[in-house]
Design an enzyme around this catalytic site. Structure first.
Site, PDB file in Angstrom:
ATOM      1  N   HIS A   1       0.840  -1.193   0.000  1.00 36.17           N
ATOM      2  CA  HIS A   1       0.000   0.000   0.000  1.00 36.17           C
ATOM      3  C   HIS A   1       0.876   1.244   0.000  1.00 36.17           C
ATOM      4  O   HIS A   1       2.119   1.177   0.082  1.00 36.17           O
ATOM      5  CB  HIS A   1      -0.976   0.008   1.192  1.00 36.17           C
ATOM      6  CG  HIS A   1      -0.328  -0.037   2.529  1.00 36.17           C
ATOM      7  ND1 HIS A   1       0.399   0.999   3.069  1.00 36.17           N
ATOM      8  CD2 HIS A   1      -0.308  -1.031   3.485  1.00 36.17           C
ATOM      9  CE1 HIS A   1       0.835   0.700   4.269  1.00 36.17           C
ATOM     10  NE2 HIS A   1       0.420  -0.561   4.553  1.00 36.17           N
TER      11      HIS A   1
ATOM     12  N   CYS B   1       3.327  -4.574   6.732  1.00 40.24           N
ATOM     13  CA  CYS B   1       3.007  -4.375   5.299  1.00 40.24           C
ATOM     14  C   CYS B   1       4.208  -3.766   4.577  1.00 40.24           C
ATOM     15  O   CYS B   1       5.187  -3.332   5.195  1.00 40.24           O
ATOM     16  CB  CYS B   1       1.811  -3.455   5.169  1.00 40.24           C
ATOM     17  SG  CYS B   1       0.280  -4.161   5.814  1.00 40.24           S
TER      18      CYS B   1
END
Length: 898
Positions: A847, A874
């Site tokens: 992301h 992430c």
């Protein structure tokens, strides 16, 4: 009230029309005509001198001024209502009103012919009048019977002639019996010499004039059937018959010529008895123009009584109303004027025969002045008016011929004073005048003139004989040595060329006079670019004085504001610069012209790197329209393929990109030129990080020395750059003071304390995932980089920030179905955009750099990108990189984290 214009014409009043008018007025609706057409007129010289046979009179009334011939009118006779006792002749539709009289004449002749064969009453229905030609009641004594009676009377006085009288009676009967088959080939006398010798025919005295009326007639040399002449050789000839013979039931006449010489023998059925030596009347029509002086006009063809000479009626035109083939061998015609007044007989050799009523053309010259406004001008003798003398009143015509029409009028063929034929005009409308010098008196002239009217004509004389069309000498300059003020009101110049040759006369309105031997100034609006230093501009038309040297004109575009077609044959352009300064006269053959102020296209090959932003790249150098600017093309290099030295003083290059696409015209001052495709060196100082391990490193723009595998991940210095025409920017790369070579900018990223997380990690485009079947994603935790690979080949490198405390799992994974635009984790107090799951279905994601509760990017976290871990497991990316993975990386794509 305006007076009506009267167009005068002459009308012929037909006696037959007068007769019918009188019949109509008297209330008579049926007219009985006696059948006397074929009666032979008595030989009475006093009567013959004033009137011709009834056949002549009938033919005389058969003249008309219309367009239908007698054959045409005969086709308009309707015989469909015939009865067993009557032939009825009616007028069909289609007969013009002005030719109905002529139709009646033709119908009467047809009725006479039908009467001789059908022996039935002939009825002609003509408008409201019924004309009846009765059938013959009884056969009248024939000429042969009269001759037989005369022979009987003679035999009473001379018994020896009795046999001849009987033979004459028998001969007359034979002739009457055979008269109805004249057109059939006749039977020749039997050639049985023995029988002929035993029964030699007895001659019977004859003393008649006869004309051959059978086209197939045969003239025999003897009575034994030896042919001498036949057909056209004897047809219509007139002979004196001095004896007749009866043989095998056929009567043969012994025929003599005017010299009393026996010509031969002929079947009596092939002839017709004439009243005298003139022969029988035969049909003939047309017109006779009496153009020959001294010709005899006869009142009697037997006595050859001369009643006048042709001089009395010279040039007049008459109707031909029948012909006589005289014993003397000549053909005589019976002539009438338009009022049916008989002129007399004339030999055919004594006049000119024509086919139309205007008669023969005869010479006429000189000038005539129009004195009557009320006459038509015709373009033919069908009398279709194309103009009127009203338009030319008190003006002059030039006569070139005349016609003495059968209607009695004389018509001139006339031209106007400009040499244009106008048509035919009645001589009564004009007055003949004598003009000594219609072309005018020669006056000296000494000018140079240029022909400027392409409709004009050069004449060889003042009879307007065309010598040359002005189109052949258009824009040429001549010397005018003299001029004439013509009767037509115009002035004509006498022209000579540079070689002293006389070229003709020309209307002064067709030229423009010059002030010198350069001829007339003529307007021009063009441009030329001087491309050679040896073409001078002169101050005169003899090239003796230089106004501007070629060295001062080369590579300059000038305006051509006028031109001169000089007497010497050279065309000169008058040229000016952009400031309006006159530069001189230049020989037109030494330069090329264009309508564009840009001037001529000139060859130029090179490369231009734009150095100024915000400038127009033009598509048209006259209107200066443009579609591009240098803002979007700043510091780009283009190929130069030609240039223009514009009239405004600037030089414009025609530019193309590296793919051969034309970009437009750019002022050369807005860039720097190079002979090489890389363009010019441009100052640029920066530190860059090498992000490609296999990019080429060049020692020159033609030689690759090595790749960047050993430099990958290092930071180096850039001291300048080139914008190559192929679209790539090349850095001049240094490692301290050591020059490494030229490297494409896409293989680097600017080295800063932090990376720009708002832009793609590399300056080159993202790869097309559809082109790579072995696509995978690798994450290097140690380098904080993400690699997009195809097999072992790296396609694209991205800056990354992985999980702190090694919270990002290592191993082999794959892109999952879960992905979205944004999320927010309240427990962590941050979220992100463009997320794509690769593990635990929404737990571990690719992301963007993180956002706060309001959706704003957290700058402090973003600056960790590419430098250090910062996430909770992430993989963080720049905003465009995260967006591209979210939009393009397919489900199932392998992910390898190490």
């Amino acid at each position: 009230m305006r007076k009506a214009k009267i167009i005068r014409t002459r009308q012929v009043v037909s006696p037959l029309l007068t007769l019918l008018a009188a019949v109509a007025l008297s209330g008579v609706t049926t007219v009985h005509a006696s059948d006397n057409t074929d009666k032979t007129p008595a030989v009475n010289e006093s009567v013959q001198s004033s009137a011709t046979s009834q056949q002549e009179q009938a033919a005389a009334t058969d003249r008309k001024a219309g367009t239908l011939s007698d054959d045409d009118l005969e086709k308009l006779i309707d015989r469909s209502d015939a009865t067993p006792t009557q032939d009825i002749l009616k007028m069909k539709d289609g007969v013009p009103s002005d030719q109905q009289e002529a139709w009646l004449t033709v119908a009467k002749r047809v009725a006479d012919q039908d009467l001789s064969t059908s022996h039935r009453e002939q009825v002609i229905l003509y408008n409201e009048t019924k004309i009846v030609v009765p059938a013959p009641k009884a056969a009248a004594p024939s000429a042969e019977s009269d001759a037989s009676n005369q022979a009987s009377n003679a035999s009473a006085q001379n018994p020896s002639s009795a046999a001849s009288s009987a033979a004459a009676s028998s001969s007359s009967s034979s002739a009457a019996a055979s008269s109805s088959s004249q057109s059939k080939p006749e039977a020749a006398p039997a050639k049985n010499e023995a029988a002929s010798a035993a029964a030699t025919p007895t001659p019977v005295t004859d003393n008649r004039y006869v004309s051959v009326t059978d086209k197939n007639a045969v003239l025999y040399a003897d009575l034994n059937g030896t042919k001498k002449q036949e057909g056209a050789a004897v047809y219509q000839r007139t002979f004196k018959s001095q004896a007749k013979y009866q043989k095998d039931g056929v009567t043969y006449l012994a025929l003599y010529d005017a010299n009393q010489t026996l010509q031969g023998y002929m079947n009596q059925a092939s002839i017709k008895v004439a009243a005298g030596a003139g022969g029988v009347w035969t049909n003939a029509s047309g017109y006779a123009s009496l153009t020959k002086p001294g010709q005899d006009v006869y009142g009697n063809l037997d006595t050859k009584q001369v009643i006048k000479k042709s001089d009395d009626v010279l040039d007049n035109t008459y109707f031909i109303s029948g012909a006589y083939h005289h014993l003397d061998g000549q053909v005589y015609y019976s002539l009438y004027d338009s009022h049916n007044n008989w002129l007399g007989y004339m030999a055919g050799s004594g006049f000119e025969t024509v086919n139309s009523a205007e008669g023969a053309w005869t010479a006429a010259s000189g000038y005539a002045k129009v004195v009557d406004k009320n006459y038509a001008i015709y373009n033919s003798f069908k009398f279709d008016a194309t103009g009127s003398t009203d338009h030319y009143y008190q003006q002059y015509f030039k006569k070139v011929g005349q016609y003495h029409h059968v209607n009695g009028a004389v018509y001139y063929s006339v031209f106007d004073l400009f040499g244009h034929w106008l048509g035919y005009v009645n001589s009564a409308a004009v007055q003949n005048v004598t003009i000594a010098n219609p072309e005018g008196t020669w006056q000296a002239d000494d000018r140079y003139v240029t022909v400027t009217d392409n409709r004009a004509t050069l004449y060889s004389d003042f009879n307007w004989t065309k010598k040359q069309a002005a189109t052949d000498v258009m824009l040429q300059t001549f010397k005018s040595t003299g001029k004439y003020h013509n009767l037509n009101g115009l002035t004509y110049l006498s022209l000579y060329d540079k070689d002293g040759n006389w070229r003709g006369y020309i209307n002064q309105q067709s030229i423009t006079a010059g002030v010198s031997d350069g001829g007339a100034w003529l307007p021009a609006n063009a441009y030329t670019t001087f491309t050679a230093a040896n073409v001078n501009a002169y101050a005169d038309f003899n090239q003796q004085k230089v106004a501007t040297s070629g060295a001062g004109l080369v590579n300059q575009t000038v305006n051509i504001s006028g031109q001169y077609h000089a007497f010497g044959g050279v065309v000169y352009y008058s040229i000016y610069d952009v400031r309006g300064k006159w530069l001189g006269y230049v020989d037109a053959s030494q330069v090329k012209t264009t309508s564009s102020a840009a001037g001529l296209w000139l060859p130029h090959d090179g490369y231009l790197t734009t150095t100024q932003s915000g400038q127009m790249i033009y598509t048209n150098l006259d209107s200066f329209a443009g579609g591009r600017t240098t803002t979007a093309n700043y510091q780009r290099t283009f190929r130069i393929m030609g240039e223009y030295k514009h009239y405004n003083g600037a030089t414009y290059y025609s530019l193309y990109d590296g793919n051969g696409n034309w970009m437009g015209y750019l002022n050369s001052a807005l860039g720097s030129e190079s002979k090489e495709a890389q363009g010019v060196w441009m100052n640029y100082n920066a530190n860059v990080l090498i992000t490609a391990s296999n990019a080429a490193l060049y020692s020159s723009f033609f030689n690759m020395t090595r790749d960047t595998s050993s430099l990958y991940g290092g930071v180096y210095q850039v001291s300048g750059k080139y914008s190559h025409v192929n679209g790539t920017t090349y850095y001049s790369l240094y490692d301290g003071n050591r020059w490494l070579g030229y490297l494409a900018s896409w293989a680097t990223v600017p080295y800063m304390d932090y990376y720009d997380w708002t832009k793609p990690s590399q300056s080159k485009p993202y790869p097309d995932v559809n082109m790579y079947p072995n696509l995978s994603i690798e994450v290097d935790i140690a380098k904080q980089r993400v690699y997009i690979k195809n097999g072992s080949t790296n396609l694209y490198t991205m800056y990354a920030s992985t999980g702190i405390d090694n919270s990002t799992p290592r191993g082999h994974f794959a892109i999952q179905t879960e992905r979205g635009y944004s999320f927010y984790n309240a427990n962590e107090g941050m979220g992100a955009r463009y997320w794509t799951s690769f593990l635990d279905h929404g737990v571990y994601l690719f992301h963007s750099v993180p956002t706060d509760a309001n959706g704003n990017y957290i700058v402090s976290q973003a600056k960790m990108l590419g430098k250090q871990p910062g996430s909770h497991g992430c993989v963080r990316l720049t905003i465009p990189d995260a967006q591209w993975i979210n939009a393009h990386i397919k489900v199932g794509t392998p992910v390898y984290i190490y």
